[in-house]
Design a protein around this motif. Structure first.
Motif, short mmCIF file in Angstrom:
data_model
loop_
_atom_site.label_atom_id
_atom_site.label_comp_id
_atom_site.label_asym_id
_atom_site.label_seq_id
_atom_site.Cartn_x
_atom_site.Cartn_y
_atom_site.Cartn_z
N HIS A 96 0.37 -4.34 7.82
CA HIS A 96 0.18 -5.55 8.62
C HIS A 96 1.39 -6.48 8.58
O HIS A 96 1.43 -7.45 9.32
CB HIS A 96 -1.07 -6.31 8.17
CG HIS A 96 -2.34 -5.54 8.38
ND1 HIS A 96 -3.55 -5.95 7.89
CD2 HIS A 96 -2.58 -4.39 9.04
CE1 HIS A 96 -4.49 -5.07 8.22
NE2 HIS A 96 -3.91 -4.11 8.92
N GLY A 97 2.34 -6.22 7.71
CA GLY A 97 3.55 -7.03 7.66
C GLY A 97 3.41 -8.26 6.77
O GLY A 97 2.32 -8.59 6.29
N VAL A 98 4.54 -8.92 6.60
CA VAL A 98 4.61 -10.11 5.73
C VAL A 98 4.36 -11.36 6.56
O VAL A 98 3.54 -12.21 6.22
CB VAL A 98 6.00 -10.19 5.05
CG1 VAL A 98 6.13 -11.45 4.22
CG2 VAL A 98 6.25 -8.96 4.20
N GLY A 99 5.09 -11.45 7.67
CA GLY A 99 4.91 -12.55 8.62
C GLY A 99 4.97 -13.92 7.97
O GLY A 99 5.81 -14.20 7.11
N GLU A 100 4.03 -14.76 8.38
CA GLU A 100 3.92 -16.09 7.81
C GLU A 100 3.03 -16.03 6.56
O GLU A 100 3.28 -16.69 5.55
CB GLU A 100 3.27 -17.02 8.86
CG GLU A 100 3.01 -18.43 8.42
CD GLU A 100 4.29 -19.23 8.22
OE1 GLU A 100 5.34 -18.84 8.78
OE2 GLU A 100 4.24 -20.23 7.48
#
Ligand SMILES: Cc1cc2nc3c(=O)[nH]c(=O)nc-3n(C[C@H](O)[C@H](O)[C@H](O)COP(=O)(O)OP(=O)(O)OC[C@H]3O[C@@H](n4cnc5c(N)ncnc54)[C@H](O)[C@@H]3O)c2cc1C
Length: 523
Positions: free
Chosen positions: A455-459
């Motif tokens: 899902h990624g790191v993102g915010e």
């Protein structure tokens, strides 16, 4: 009008940012929204310039139009962008990014907005560049098993286009009917069948990218192993921080001769997890191995009625390949599951039954709404062999905090998706749910895993990057970022653990004078 002159505006911004991070005032200023309102809209002549590039109907700036873009699938954060532009060609993307570069306007790329880590969350002083209208499949090359697409093409549409010739596009996030290839590339998305076929990065062969200064570059290509640095590998999974992908060359795969889907019911998730390790240790490479616990089964049943067996831990195993090979593997897998305590086993007999099994699994996140008013979707990775002990610890933490945790995950990859259920209306429950999901991620790191599988790191997880990486690792990543985007305009504030304070130069982190004086904080 006040902010028209770009040099002046930059200065004002810089001063406001210093003010903003000064810890005593930061929260107050943010809460009353003064800063945001002052910078909310773009000056009229910039809107006109953007309209001249992409067309009148492709620049959104009315507050009601912007609301759609305030968040992505991670709804804990909301920011209204100053404008949204919807280009339809690489040339238009170039034009838009050149304006952003000249005016120092940060921008956030956006695909379908299904990301679960806030990667497409707008930044408060920037615009959103939506790739949704760049949605054409440009080329289908069966002879070389390649497809060239624009970034806004929906994942499942690629398979839809090639299925008639018995091909498919393998990476299959559960959101595949709505998420875009551009988003998949930026997140290096996974899915149930990535256990055998590999994540998005295995299936991307070439990229056309518009860099943050408007330069168009080509990374990789239709052939394998281009000389030089693997910049395409760097771009895949970069979460929109290195520029915008405008064309993607994908590998497609021939459908296997036969597919068999086995459902094995176990008393607990730990029993099911144990079976996963044993199947893999026996040398069986299943195309998918997924686990759902009792809560996830309950939610999926309520939403799409897949008719799963009632149990504490359900294992879905899909095996594909030549008929003779798959038949033997199914028997071997059944034997192992029986040995590991399976109480019931079923094979999906028809394509319709198989479709229903997967419908239940893929609907599981959204189905949580059936059993809880709110939930946090977490995404962590652990070495597969630690699955039983980690699942027991998650169960213990759940009992300790009194918060239910549903589990539905890519067991073969050790990629957990604990869903922490809570009720926002109960004071303190959101904070408790956040603390529990953070604790689960820490547990993943302690066991030698990762804070994100797909899902990624993102915010959402940028503050956790320092839990996983040492400062030199983070600095090296920052240098790569700066090589693509020295002005930090492309999705700034995402992925890395701290926003850089004004006066920082791109590159290695140097503490700001205010920080050294103890007036401002890093967070
Ligand atoms: C119900 C549900 C189930 C999900 N299941 C899975 C799953 O099984 N596996 C999985 O991996 N994910 C899953 N996801 C998460 C999400 O769908 C994926 O991360 C997906 O790849 C995001 O695609 P998108 O088009 O929605 O991108 P967005 O959310 O719009 O953007 C995601 C990131 O990509 C960047 N980006 C978008 N387009 C471009 C571009 N052209 N160039 C550069 N950067 C770009 C954005 O800036 C952002 O950082 C799920 C989400 C939901 C809601």
């Amino acid at each position: 009008m006040f902010f028209v002159a770009s040099a002046f505006r930059r200065k004002v911004w810089v001063s406001l940012r210093v003010f903003f991070v000064a810890s005593a005032f930061r929260r107050k200023v943010w809460d009353c929204g003064l800063l945001y309102r002052a910078m909310a809209t773009l000056p009229a002549q910039l809107l006109d310039e953007l309209r001249a590039i992409v067309g009148r109907d492709a620049v959104l700036f009315h507050p009601e139009d912007l609301r759609t873009y305030e968040s992505d699938g991670w709804t804990a954060g909301r920011t209204t962008p100053r404008a949204v532009v919807l280009p339809t060609s690489t040339g238009q993307v170039q034009g838009v990014l050149r304006v952003c570069h000249r005016e120092r306007i940060p921008f956030v790329p956006r695909g379908a907005g299904t990301g679960l880590s806030g990667g497409a969350l707008p930044v408060y002083d920037g615009i959103v560049v939506s790739l949704a209208r760049m949605n054409r499949i440009l080329e289908v090359d069966f002879a070389n098993a390649r497809v060239v697409v624009e970034p806004g093409v929906i994942n499942l549409d690629v398979t839809g286009r090639v299925a008639g010739r018995e091909y498919f596009y393998a990476p299959d996030p559960s959101s595949q009917s709505v998420c875009s290839i551009g988003g998949n590339v930026a997140e290096n998305s996974g899915g149930a069948h990535c256990l055998k076929y590999g994540f998005t990065t295995t299936h991307v062969l070439g990229l056309e990218v518009v860099l943050p200064d408007g330069t168009v570059v080509h990374l990789g290509g239709k052939t394998l192993d281009a000389p030089g640095y693997d910049l395409m590998g760097v771009f895949v999974g970069s979460e929109g921080t290195l520029g915008l992908a405008t064309k993607v060359t994908l590998r497609i795969v021939k459908r296997p001769e036969c597919v068999q889907t086995l459902l094995a019911a176990f008393p607990t998730v730990s029993h099911a997890s144990d079976a996963v390790s044993s199947v893999i240790a026996a040398g069986i490479l299943a195309s998918a191995m997924e686990i759902m616990d009792a809560l996830a089964i309950q939610a999926a049943e309520a939403a799409v009625h897949p008719n799963y067996p009632e149990c504490g831990g359900l294992l879905l195993v899909e095996l594909d390949g030549p008929i003779a090979e798959v038949d033997g593997q199914v028997r071997q897998t059944e034997d192992i599951c029986r040995e590991k305590g399976a109480t019931e086993m079923r094979l999906a007999r028809t394509d319709v039954e198989r479709g229903l099994v997967w419908k239940g699994r893929k609907a599981a996140f959204a189905a949580m709404g059936r059993i809880a008013p709110n939930y946090i979707v977490q995404d962590g990775v652990i070495p597969r062999t630690t699955l039983p002990e980690v699942m027991r610890e998650v169960e213990r933490l759940s009992a300790e905090t009194g918060l239910k945790v549903a589990n539905v995950f890519h067991a073969g990859d050790g990629n957990l998706h604990p869903l922490v259920l809570y009720d926002r209306r109960i004071p303190g429950q959101y904070a408790a749910a956040e603390a529990l999901s953070t604790r689960i991620l820490e547990l993943c790191v302690e066991k030698g895993g990762s804070i994100t599988g797909e899902h990624g790191v993102g915010e959402e997880k940028k503050l956790m990057m320092a839990t996983m990486f040492a400062e030199p690792d983070l600095q090296t990543m920052q240098r790569v970022r700066c090589a693509f985007d020295p002005l930090r305009l492309s999705n700034p504030t995402k992925v890395f653990p701290r926003p850089r304070l004004c006066g920082d130069r791109p590159g290695e982190y140097a503490p700001h004078a205010l920080e050294q004086a103890g007036v401002a904080e890093r967070f």
